[in-house]
Design a protein around this motif. Structure first.
Motif, PDB file in Angstrom:
ATOM      1  N   PRO A 124       0.804  -1.231   0.000  1.00  0.00           N
ATOM      2  CA  PRO A 124       0.000   0.000   0.000  1.00  0.00           C
ATOM      3  C   PRO A 124       0.831   1.273   0.000  1.00  0.00           C
ATOM      4  O   PRO A 124       0.305   2.358  -0.255  1.00  0.00           O
ATOM      5  N   ASN A 125       2.137   1.145   0.266  1.00  0.00           N
ATOM      6  CA  ASN A 125       3.020   2.311   0.219  1.00  0.00           C
ATOM      7  C   ASN A 125       3.392   2.698  -1.208  1.00  0.00           C
ATOM      8  O   ASN A 125       3.910   3.794  -1.443  1.00  0.00           O
ATOM      9  N   GLY A 126       3.189   1.769  -2.145  1.00  0.00           N
ATOM     10  CA  GLY A 126       3.532   2.049  -3.530  1.00  0.00           C
ATOM     11  C   GLY A 126       5.023   2.191  -3.763  1.00  0.00           C
ATOM     12  O   GLY A 126       5.462   2.951  -4.624  1.00  0.00           O
ATOM     13  N   ARG A 127       5.821   1.442  -2.993  1.00  0.00           N
ATOM     14  CA  ARG A 127       7.274   1.552  -3.095  1.00  0.00           C
ATOM     15  C   ARG A 127       7.889   0.194  -3.423  1.00  0.00           C
ATOM     16  O   ARG A 127       7.289  -0.855  -3.174  1.00  0.00           O
ATOM     17  N   ILE A 128       9.087   0.249  -3.970  1.00  0.00           N
ATOM     18  CA  ILE A 128       9.832  -0.962  -4.291  1.00  0.00           C
ATOM     19  C   ILE A 128      10.980  -1.109  -3.289  1.00  0.00           C
ATOM     20  O   ILE A 128      11.396  -0.124  -2.671  1.00  0.00           O
ATOM     21  N   PRO A 129      11.430  -2.380  -3.121  1.00  0.00           N
ATOM     22  CA  PRO A 129      11.051  -3.624  -3.786  1.00  0.00           C
ATOM     23  C   PRO A 129       9.868  -4.312  -3.111  1.00  0.00           C
ATOM     24  O   PRO A 129       9.551  -4.039  -1.952  1.00  0.00           O
ATOM     25  N   VAL A 130       9.261  -5.223  -3.875  1.00  0.00           N
ATOM     26  CA  VAL A 130       8.262  -6.147  -3.344  1.00  0.00           C
ATOM     27  C   VAL A 130       8.637  -7.538  -3.822  1.00  0.00           C
ATOM     28  O   VAL A 130       8.920  -7.735  -5.010  1.00  0.00           O
ATOM     29  N   LEU A 131       8.657  -8.487  -2.896  1.00  0.00           N
ATOM     30  CA  LEU A 131       8.904  -9.887  -3.230  1.00  0.00           C
ATOM     31  C   LEU A 131       7.563 -10.601  -3.240  1.00  0.00           C
ATOM     32  O   LEU A 131       6.800 -10.506  -2.274  1.00  0.00           O
ATOM     33  N   GLN A 132       7.280 -11.310  -4.314  1.00  0.00           N
ATOM     34  CA  GLN A 132       5.992 -11.988  -4.467  1.00  0.00           C
ATOM     35  C   GLN A 132       6.230 -13.463  -4.749  1.00  0.00           C
ATOM     36  O   GLN A 132       6.984 -13.822  -5.649  1.00  0.00           O
TER      37      GLN A 132
END
Length: 227
Positions: free
Chosen positions: A66-74
């Motif tokens: 929800p922060n709209g920031r990177i990185p994201v691990l999926q």
């Protein structure tokens, strides 16, 4: 002591179909990519996101972070954000006895230095210094401001300098998860600070990291001002 406090994390999360969201030149994405390489995890898809690539403000991305920031691990329906949380997760699941440290004391020391890098060093002192030095054309930089910011960074780096006179890596005798958090900052600093020779142990540490193939591939090949 309550059961909740005594409980330890258990189980593993399948990394089948692993995705990492974030452009590879981004500061915090470099940390995670370096960690993945050191762990020998190469079966993943990296998806450009953030800055000119966009995507990080789209509903599907915001549903993961929800922060709209990177990185994201999926990994399947599991999504994790914050670079240090991702590194801790990867090292806990895949790096025990090596990068994650199997001994609880060694893990705690590495965890301590990760938090130190994120709080005492990075924000706001190093972040302000790094953005100004890397993103402002050198001809436009204010010398007095650079000197002041450099002194502030040096005041904190002296703590790491003392530590690195005793151990080859920031948390001990071997590379740990703490180095992913700290080492990327050291790389930027070493290439931006014209007075770095005041910190010989830090420069030796940087040279030690530079000798690692994963560090060269994921961190050192990018200029400090890469976005």
């Amino acid at each position: 002591m309550s059961d909740a406090v005594q409980a330890k994390p258990s189980g593993e999360i399948s990394l089948s179909g692993l995705r990492l969201w974030g452009r590879e030149a981004a500061f915090n994405v470099q940390k995670v990519l370096w960690c993945l390489d050191e762990l020998g995890i190469d079966d993943f898809e990296r998806i450009d996101a953030g800055q000119h690539h966009g995507r990080n403000k789209e509903p599907a991305f915001l549903a993961m972070n929800p922060n709209g920031r990177i990185p994201v691990l999926q990994a399947g329906d599991f999504a994790l954000w914050e670079s240090h949380a991702i590194i801790r997760f990867l090292c806990a699941q895949h790096g025990q006895g090596a990068l994650g440290a199997a001994d609880i004391r060694a893990w705690a020391i590495a965890d301590q230095w990760m938090d130190w890098a994120a709080t005492t060093l990075y924000y706001p002192t190093f972040r302000t210094y790094y953005i100004y030095r890397a993103r402002t054309p050198k001809a436009d930089q204010d010398d007095a401001l650079v000197q002041r910011m450099t002194r502030e960074v040096h005041d904190i780096l002296r703590i790491a300098e003392q530590q690195l006179t005793r151990t080859p890596y920031i948390a001990g005798e071997a590379l740990t998860m703490a180095d992913f958090a700290f080492g990327v900052m050291v790389d930027k600093w070493a290439r931006l600070d014209d007075t770095g020779e005041r910190f010989p142990a830090l420069l030796r540490y940087h040279g030690r990291l530079a000798g690692r193939r994963a560090f060269e591939r994921r961190v050192a090949r990018f200029a400090p001002d890469a976005v």
